[in-house]
Design a protein around this motif. Sequence first.
Motif, short mmCIF file in Angstrom:
data_model
loop_
_atom_site.label_atom_id
_atom_site.label_comp_id
_atom_site.label_asym_id
_atom_site.label_seq_id
_atom_site.Cartn_x
_atom_site.Cartn_y
_atom_site.Cartn_z
N ALA A 131 0.73 -1.65 -0.19
CA ALA A 131 0.10 0.30 0.02
C ALA A 131 0.77 1.16 0.28
N GLU A 134 2.50 1.87 -3.34
CA GLU A 134 1.63 1.98 -4.49
C GLU A 134 0.77 3.78 -3.74
N TYR A 135 0.72 4.58 -2.96
CA TYR A 135 0.75 5.36 -2.80
C TYR A 135 1.44 6.64 -3.05
N LEU A 138 1.83 6.77 -6.97
CA LEU A 138 -0.30 7.72 -6.76
C LEU A 138 0.73 8.74 -7.06
N LYS A 139 0.88 9.17 -5.14
CA LYS A 139 1.79 10.94 -5.05
C LYS A 139 2.54 11.42 -5.70
N LYS A 157 -5.92 11.83 -4.08
CA LYS A 157 -5.48 11.47 -3.68
C LYS A 157 -6.81 10.48 -2.83
N ASP A 159 -9.74 9.08 -3.69
CA ASP A 159 -10.32 7.60 -3.38
C ASP A 159 -9.70 6.28 -2.91
N PHE A 160 -8.11 6.92 -3.22
CA PHE A 160 -7.57 5.71 -2.75
C PHE A 160 -7.10 6.09 -1.57
N SER A 163 -10.15 4.26 -0.41
CA SER A 163 -9.97 3.06 -0.34
C SER A 163 -9.66 1.59 0.70
N ILE A 164 -8.17 2.56 1.63
CA ILE A 164 -7.78 2.12 2.57
C ILE A 164 -8.78 1.79 3.83
#
Length: 168
Positions: A131, A134-135, A138-139, A157, A159-160, A163-164
């Motif tokens: 995670a 992935e973050y 994305l960042k 950011k 939606d991510f 989801s977590i």
Amino acid sequence: MLGLPKGEVFLVPWTEDWLKEFLLEKGRIQEKIGKYILAIHHIGSTAVEGLSAKPIIDIAVEIKEFNDGKHCVSLLESLGYSYKGTNILPDRHYFNKGEPRTHQIHMYQSGNRFLMEQLKFRDYLRNNDKARMEYQELKMNLSKANKNDKHKYADEKTDFVKSILEKI
């Protein structure tokens, strides 16, 4: 490196200096407003080892009663903070320090939903390499796409993060 100029978005690699800076600032805050504080938490990406972040130390100050935040304004201003009020972000007193901005205080009443989400998300990233990576990706992509729009960077950011939080 610490400090993000107004209106800019960029990330720098994680450094243990962020933890040291948080601990120093925590001590300063505790000294000034300790009688109102239940806890002081290092939040945001600078609190997650190995995660690149905007070079701003985010601090959550947990207080007993929301209105106690008003008693802290002049004391925190003596440390260089600027009080931005309670309308900037939901259910919190918000302060920032420096230009370029180096620190932010998010002051919450104990048990506040937003505080609990911040802590859960931080802890999840600290304990979940997949995670966190992935973050990170994305960042990095969002910071490049939104170099001059911090609100769009933050919004994209969401939606991510949701989801977590739904997983935990």
